[in-house]
Enzyme design. Sequence first.
Site, PDB file in Angstrom:
ATOM      1  CE1 TYR A   1     -10.612   3.160   5.992  1.00  0.00           C
ATOM      2  CE2 TYR A   1     -11.273   5.454   6.241  1.00  0.00           C
ATOM      3  CZ  TYR A   1     -10.281   4.494   6.209  1.00  0.00           C
ATOM      4  OH  TYR A   1      -8.975   4.838   6.392  1.00  0.00           O
TER       5      TYR A   1
ATOM      6  CE  LYS B   1      -8.132   2.049   8.925  1.00  0.00           C
ATOM      7  NZ  LYS B   1      -6.831   1.362   9.102  1.00  0.00           N
TER       8      LYS B   1
ATOM      9  N   GLY C   1       0.825  -1.197   0.000  1.00  0.00           N
ATOM     10  CA  GLY C   1       0.000   0.000   0.000  1.00  0.00           C
ATOM     11  C   GLY C   1       0.860   1.248   0.000  1.00  0.00           C
TER      12      GLY C   1
END
Length: 322
Positions: A151, A155, A10
């Site tokens: 999302y 987290k 990433g």
Amino acid sequence: MKVLVTGCAGFVGWRTCSLLLEQGAEVVGMDVINDYYDVRMKEWRLADLAKYPGFEFVKADIENMGLLNYLFDNHKFDAVINLAARAGVRYSMENPHVYLGSNAEGTLNLLECMRRKGIKKLVLASTSSLYAGQQMPFVETLPVNEPISPYAASKKAAEVMAYTYHYLYDFDVSILRYFTVYGPACRPDMSPLRFLRWIDEGTPITLFGDGTQSRDFTHVDDIARGTIAALKPLGYEIINLGGGNNPISINRMIEVFEGLLGKKAVIEHKPFNKSDMLHTWANIEKAGKLLAWKPEIGFEKGLKTLVDWYQENRNWVLKLKL
């Protein structure tokens, strides 16, 4: 020092691995190489990391507990930097189960492997998206209990699970809330690389909203430095890593690209997306106190590093699916 870095292919993972290796650490990089965005970008980053003799790559998913156990049994890690995650606010609305699996359950798997092997240090990537609706500049003590996307919710789940392991097993956890990371080899699903290429090509930019929405842009080199600095013993801390100045509008980003390229953008406006935040702005005092960290790369200079990289790699970057 031997460090496991998940999500090594990433954007942030690649640069963090690079800096660790340049500092003499051994790095085992782990990544599943999913196709959320064009894998050719991830392959480029991995090829760049392969030049370091202290780097070992393992293709694996943090949701695969059996493979994780094998990996932890065959390496003695001093610390884990968990950067593996499903990213992207809008796509999380289409496929929320994937986000909870990777971002929450994957983090739990790593915590369990660490507990079993007696590894106490975790650096966990989190997100500024948790601050939606809060007063700016965002400080770490704000209550972030109302995430506005799957999302962000995933987290938050990872953060609280890491706290549980800190409380029960005395883990040393540094949670880093990143603010809009950009720079060379950045994600092709995010606006900096997309807008840069579209302006260069003469392709109309799809802009959600009027462009006055703003972000606390932070260069990937600064983010990687802060991530490595967070390997120090801290107990359990949540720390913002952001630009720390007044947030910069999307319109301003477009203007800087126009100046660097010598080309004018063509813009097509679409309605603002409800899951997006209007503005982000980090209070970074805590990072300065605990990590002796502050961003060193200004926005215009940072965008130039992206443009320079793009022009050096233009032939294959033009082929990427955006």
